[in-house]
Write a protein that holds these residues in place. Structure first.
Motif, PDB file in Angstrom:
ATOM      1  N   ARG A   1      36.340  13.083  37.299  1.00 47.73           N
ATOM      2  CA  ARG A   1      37.753  12.937  36.980  1.00 47.73           C
ATOM      3  C   ARG A   1      38.117  11.454  37.128  1.00 47.73           C
ATOM      4  N   LEU A   2      38.713  10.884  36.070  1.00 45.93           N
ATOM      5  CA  LEU A   2      39.036   9.468  36.086  1.00 45.93           C
ATOM      6  C   LEU A   2      40.216   9.180  35.178  1.00 45.93           C
ATOM      7  N   ASN A   3      40.659   7.938  35.143  1.00 43.76           N
ATOM      8  CA  ASN A   3      41.752   7.529  34.287  1.00 43.76           C
ATOM      9  C   ASN A   3      41.249   7.324  32.870  1.00 43.76           C
ATOM     10  N   ASN A   4      42.035   7.735  31.905  1.00 42.22           N
ATOM     11  CA  ASN A   4      41.629   7.638  30.503  1.00 42.22           C
ATOM     12  C   ASN A   4      41.286   6.204  30.110  1.00 42.22           C
ATOM     13  N   ASP A   5      42.009   5.230  30.663  1.00 44.05           N
ATOM     14  CA  ASP A   5      41.762   3.829  30.305  1.00 44.05           C
ATOM     15  C   ASP A   5      40.414   3.330  30.797  1.00 44.05           C
ATOM     16  N   ASP A   6      39.820   4.073  31.726  1.00 42.26           N
ATOM     17  CA  ASP A   6      38.536   3.641  32.290  1.00 42.26           C
ATOM     18  C   ASP A   6      37.331   4.330  31.639  1.00 42.26           C
ATOM     19  N   PHE A   7      37.571   5.129  30.597  1.00 48.23           N
ATOM     20  CA  PHE A   7      36.481   5.936  30.035  1.00 48.23           C
ATOM     21  C   PHE A   7      35.351   5.071  29.478  1.00 48.23           C
ATOM     22  N   LEU A   8      35.716   4.041  28.707  1.00 48.92           N
ATOM     23  CA  LEU A   8      34.664   3.203  28.129  1.00 48.92           C
ATOM     24  C   LEU A   8      33.887   2.468  29.209  1.00 48.92           C
ATOM     25  N   LEU A   9      34.586   1.977  30.203  1.00 47.39           N
ATOM     26  CA  LEU A   9      33.907   1.295  31.294  1.00 47.39           C
ATOM     27  C   LEU A   9      33.034   2.263  32.085  1.00 47.39           C
ATOM     28  N   PHE A  10      33.507   3.485  32.234  1.00 51.40           N
ATOM     29  CA  PHE A  10      32.750   4.509  32.952  1.00 51.40           C
ATOM     30  C   PHE A  10      31.371   4.721  32.324  1.00 51.40           C
ATOM     31  N   GLN A  11      31.301   4.658  31.008  1.00 57.18           N
ATOM     32  CA  GLN A  11      30.036   4.923  30.328  1.00 57.18           C
ATOM     33  C   GLN A  11      28.978   3.865  30.648  1.00 57.18           C
ATOM     34  N   THR A  12      29.425   2.673  31.011  1.00 55.48           N
ATOM     35  CA  THR A  12      28.445   1.640  31.364  1.00 55.48           C
ATOM     36  C   THR A  12      27.793   1.912  32.705  1.00 55.48           C
ATOM     37  N   PHE A  13      28.356   2.837  33.486  1.00 47.78           N
ATOM     38  CA  PHE A  13      27.815   3.151  34.796  1.00 47.78           C
ATOM     39  C   PHE A  13      26.840   4.331  34.763  1.00 47.78           C
ATOM     40  N   ILE A  14      26.702   4.959  33.611  1.00 45.78           N
ATOM     41  CA  ILE A  14      25.760   6.070  33.502  1.00 45.78           C
ATOM     42  C   ILE A  14      24.344   5.534  33.652  1.00 45.78           C
ATOM     43  N   PRO A  15      23.482   6.190  34.421  1.00 44.15           N
ATOM     44  CA  PRO A  15      22.105   5.704  34.602  1.00 44.15           C
ATOM     45  C   PRO A  15      21.396   5.494  33.264  1.00 44.15           C
ATOM     46  N   ARG A  16      20.537   4.496  33.228  1.00 43.40           N
ATOM     47  CA  ARG A  16      19.795   4.169  32.007  1.00 43.40           C
ATOM     48  C   ARG A  16      18.576   5.066  31.842  1.00 43.40           C
ATOM     49  N   LYS A  17      18.148   5.167  30.604  1.00 43.10           N
ATOM     50  CA  LYS A  17      16.914   5.887  30.311  1.00 43.10           C
ATOM     51  C   LYS A  17      15.773   5.278  31.119  1.00 43.10           C
ATOM     52  N   GLY A  18      14.951   6.134  31.715  1.00 40.37           N
ATOM     53  CA  GLY A  18      13.838   5.667  32.529  1.00 40.37           C
ATOM     54  C   GLY A  18      14.109   5.691  34.017  1.00 40.37           C
ATOM     55  N   ARG A  19      15.371   5.883  34.405  1.00 35.73           N
ATOM     56  CA  ARG A  19      15.697   5.949  35.819  1.00 35.73           C
ATOM     57  C   ARG A  19      15.326   7.308  36.403  1.00 35.73           C
ATOM     58  N   VAL A  20      14.905   7.305  37.655  1.00 36.54           N
ATOM     59  CA  VAL A  20      14.686   8.562  38.374  1.00 36.54           C
ATOM     60  C   VAL A  20      16.048   9.120  38.762  1.00 36.54           C
ATOM     61  N   VAL A  21      16.329  10.355  38.354  1.00 35.48           N
ATOM     62  CA  VAL A  21      17.666  10.910  38.556  1.00 35.48           C
ATOM     63  C   VAL A  21      17.682  12.162  39.440  1.00 35.48           C
ATOM     64  N   LEU A  22      16.551  12.774  39.649  1.00 31.63           N
ATOM     65  CA  LEU A  22      16.469  13.940  40.538  1.00 31.63           C
ATOM     66  C   LEU A  22      15.311  13.726  41.493  1.00 31.63           C
ATOM     67  N   ARG A  23      15.253  14.543  42.511  1.00 33.32           N
ATOM     68  CA  ARG A  23      14.161  14.428  43.461  1.00 33.32           C
ATOM     69  C   ARG A  23      13.632  15.814  43.830  1.00 33.32           C
ATOM     70  N   ARG A  24      12.357  15.824  44.248  1.00 35.31           N
ATOM     71  CA  ARG A  24      11.685  17.031  44.773  1.00 35.31           C
ATOM     72  C   ARG A  24      11.802  18.234  43.865  1.00 35.31           C
TER      73      ARG A  24
END
Length: 329
Positions: free
Chosen positions: A30-53
């Motif tokens: 949940r975030l402010n609508n004005d921050d949506f585009l900026l929010f997308q830059t914080f999504i992990p990049r392809k190749g990152r480890v995202v889960l464990r075990r």
């Protein structure tokens, strides 16, 4: 730049084990609508480890608004992640610890490792006679150097790896350079002067958290090597029609004439005059020179000139340690 973002949870949507394991899961924010585009830059990049075990590596991620905006400008965003399992050799980091989503990228093992055969056209200095497995100088029966080309087998190796920091301007130092010292790279040992860098590039990357802070700042290095398992040193014919003139400096031509016994001898023009040579002539066919270049190489008992060579590499040997090449694959 920080944004106000509330993490509301994660749900798994699909696990596919038909062709290797893969997983699809969704996280809600949940975030402010004005921050949506900026929010997308914080999504992990392809190749990152995202889960464990067990650990899974991110293959793709996409964000979409599923609710809002409210009168206060709030929206609800879902991020869909598709991830696959780490390769077995990547389930631990370079230090042997379990790879998790908290593992810094510069501790990841190499990615996209590939090896294939390659060839190089070279001028041989030796050959193997049909009657022997011992190499012999590549000269004709009169001792004159022969000219030919041969295909030399090499190995083409490429991969990518991450480093915490690197002097990008120094990368130009390593293009077409060979390793001056023995080194272990991606699990393989290479003796000195057997590894040549064909291509290398660095890309600066940043992974951010949803509050805008930088989680990881690092460089991904893509590198390609050509490996000569023997050596990148080559033997070059040490031949010429002139020798070094130590007394006067510069060079002097090699002359030949026939002595009183009918034997062809070689020396300077003055030597020929002193011998009262009647057939004094310049030598136009290259002859082997002594290592110091001040005379021609001597002849063996059969009357053939003893070959001499200059051994070395046309590629500059450098210390590869500044590249922080990973020792494990």
């Amino acid at each position: 730049m920080a944004i106000r973002c509330e993490y509301e949870g994660r749900r798994f949507e699909n696990v596919d084990v038909s062709n290797g394991a893969s997983v699809v899961y969704v996280e809600t924010y949940r975030l402010n609508n004005d921050d949506f585009l900026l929010f997308q830059t914080f999504i992990p990049r392809k190749g990152r480890v995202v889960l464990r075990r067990p650990a899974f590596v991110l293959e793709s991620a996409s964000a979409k608004i599923i609710a809002g905006p409210t009168p206060r400008g709030e929206i609800v965003v879902e991020v869909e992640y598709r991830a696959g399992p780490l390769q077995r050799e990547q389930q631990t980091d370079r230090d042997g610890n379990e790879t998790t989503d908290e593992t810094p990228p510069w501790l990841y093992r190499v990615e996209n490792w590939k090896a294939s055969t390659a060839t190089e056209e070279t001028t041989p200095a030796y050959y193997y006679p049909a009657t022997s497995n011992v190499p012999a100088p590549f000269v004709n029966t009169a001792g004159v150097p022969l000219q030919a080309t041969a295909t030399r087998g090499l190995t083409d190796v490429s991969f990518s790896y991450n480093v915490r920091s690197i002097n990008a301007s120094a990368l130009t130092t390593f293009r077409d350079a060979i390793n001056a010292f023995p080194i272990t790279v991606a699990g393989d040992f290479y003796a000195a002067r057997t590894l040549k860098i064909e291509q290398i590039d660095a890309t600066l990357k940043e992974d951010r958290a949803t509050d805008g802070s930088v989680l990881w700042r690092y460089y991904t290095i893509n590198v390609r090597f050509l490996c000569d398992p023997q050596t990148w040193n080559r033997d070059f014919l040490n031949v010429g029609t002139r020798v070094a003139d130590v007394a006067n400096g510069g060079l002097r031509r090699i002359w030949s004439w026939t002595d009183a016994n009918g034997k062809i001898v070689y020396g300077s023009y003055q030597n020929g005059l002193n011998a009262c040579a009647q057939d004094l002539a310049t030598v136009d066919e290259p002859m082997f020179l002594t290592p110091d270049g001040t005379n021609i190489s001597p002849f063996d008992a059969s009357g053939r000139q003893i070959p001499t060579y200059l051994t070395g590499s046309v590629y500059r040997p450098v210390d590869f340690s500044p590249l922080l090449l990973p020792p494990v694959r």
